[in-house]
Design an enzyme around this catalytic site. Structure first.
Site, PDB file in Angstrom:
ATOM      1  N   SER A 140       0.834  -1.194   0.000  1.00  0.00           N
ATOM      2  CA  SER A 140       0.000   0.000   0.000  1.00  0.00           C
ATOM      3  C   SER A 140       0.868   1.242   0.000  1.00  0.00           C
ATOM      4  O   SER A 140       1.924   1.260   0.634  1.00  0.00           O
ATOM      5  CB  SER A 140      -0.875   0.027   1.266  1.00  0.00           C
ATOM      6  OG  SER A 140      -1.588  -1.178   1.429  1.00  0.00           O
ATOM      7  N   ASP A 149       1.714   3.977   9.704  1.00  0.00           N
ATOM      8  CA  ASP A 149       1.169   3.172   8.598  1.00  0.00           C
ATOM      9  C   ASP A 149      -0.337   3.344   8.453  1.00  0.00           C
ATOM     10  O   ASP A 149      -1.063   2.409   8.140  1.00  0.00           O
ATOM     11  CB  ASP A 149       1.520   1.689   8.785  1.00  0.00           C
ATOM     12  CG  ASP A 149       3.023   1.456   8.817  1.00  0.00           C
ATOM     13  OD1 ASP A 149       3.464   0.527   9.511  1.00  0.00           O
ATOM     14  OD2 ASP A 149       3.745   2.246   8.172  1.00  0.00           O
TER      15      ASP A 149
END
Ligand code: GRF
Length: 199
Positions: A140, A149
Site C-alpha cells: 500500500s 502506517d
C-alpha cells in the site's frame, strides 16, 4: 510556459530498491525530479545507488540521539529543508516519525508499506499474513499522518499467497509490485490527483 518539475526528496534506511524504482521513473515528461536521497544510516546501500544515479545524498545517523526523536528530526530537517522538496517519499525508511514532523509535511509526504492496509501496520507483515492463513497479500502507498502506517490510501497492489510460501518468498513477490505501485502513485500525486492506483 511549462512548470518547473516538482522536487522530490526520498528517505531510505536500507538497500533503496523502492528509491531506485521511483528515481528511474522520474525522467522524460515526468512532472517531478529527485533532488535528495536522505538516510538515517550512513552505511545504507541505497545511498551509493543514488550517488551512481547522480542524485544528491545525505545521511543523519539516528543512533547518537539515543531515542531522542525530536533532536534526531531537528538534525534530519537540515538537509531536507535545504533541498526544498515539494513532496517527500518514505521509501523503506524505518524510523517512526513524530506528529510534529509528519504535521510539518502534511499532505505532501508518502510512504510505502508491504501489506494491504489497514491490515498489518508495523513490522513482519508477510509472516503475519502467513500466520493468519491469508490467501492474498500486497502493498500500500498512503499519505503519512501521525498514526503509524495509517493515513489516506493512494494505491494498493495485491499478490496471491502461494502454497509453500515463507516470509521471504512472499516479500519478494510483493516487492516486485512495490516497484510498480509507488512510481504509478507518485506520478499521479505530483499531478495533483489523489485517485487511488489499484494494480
Ligand atoms: C520494502 O518492502 C518496503 O515496503 C519496506 O522496506 C522494504 C525495503 O525496501 N518499508 P527498499 O528495498 O529499501 O526500498
Amino acid at each position: 510556459m511549462s512548470q518547473p518539475p516538482k522536487r522530490v526528496a526520498l528517505l531510505i534506511s536500507g538497500g533503496g530498491s523502492n528509491m531506485v524504482a521511483l528515481a528511474q521513473s522520474m525522467t522524460g515528461d515526468h512532472p517531478a525530479r529527485p533532488v535528495l536521497v536522505l538516510s538515517n544510516d550512513p552505511a545504507a546501500k541505497g545511498l551509493a545507488r543514488a550517488a551512481e544515479m547522480g542524485i544528491p545524498t545525505a545521511a543523519v545517523e539516528h543512533r547518537p540521539f539515543k531515542g531522542d526523536r525530536a533532536a534526531f528530526e531537528a538534525a534530519l530537517l537540515e538537509p531536507l529543508l535545504a533541498a526544498e522538496p515539494d513532496v517527500i517519499c518514505l521509501a523503506g525508511f524505518m524510523r517512526i516519525l513524530t506528529g510534529a514532523f509528519t504535521g510539518r509535511f502534511a499532505g505532501r509526504m508518502l510512504n510505502i508499506h508491504p501489506s494491504l492496509l489497514p491490515k498489518y501496520p508495523g513490522l513482519h507483515t508477510h509472516q503475519r499474513a502467513l500466520d493468519a492463513g491469508d490467501t492474498e497479500a500486497g502493498c500500500s502507498v498512503h499519505e503519512v499522518i501521525a498514526d503509524l502506517d495509517a493515513g489516506p490510501l493512494l494505491g494498493q497492489a495485491r499478490v496471491p499467497v502461494l502454497a509453500g510460501d515463507d516470509a521471504d518468498s512472499l516479500a519478494a513477490r510483493v516487492l516486485v509490485q512495490e516497484h510498480r505501485l509507488y512510481p504509478a502513485v507518485l506520478r499521479r500525486f505530483v499531478a495533483g490527483d489523489r485517485t487511488p492506483v489499484i494494480l
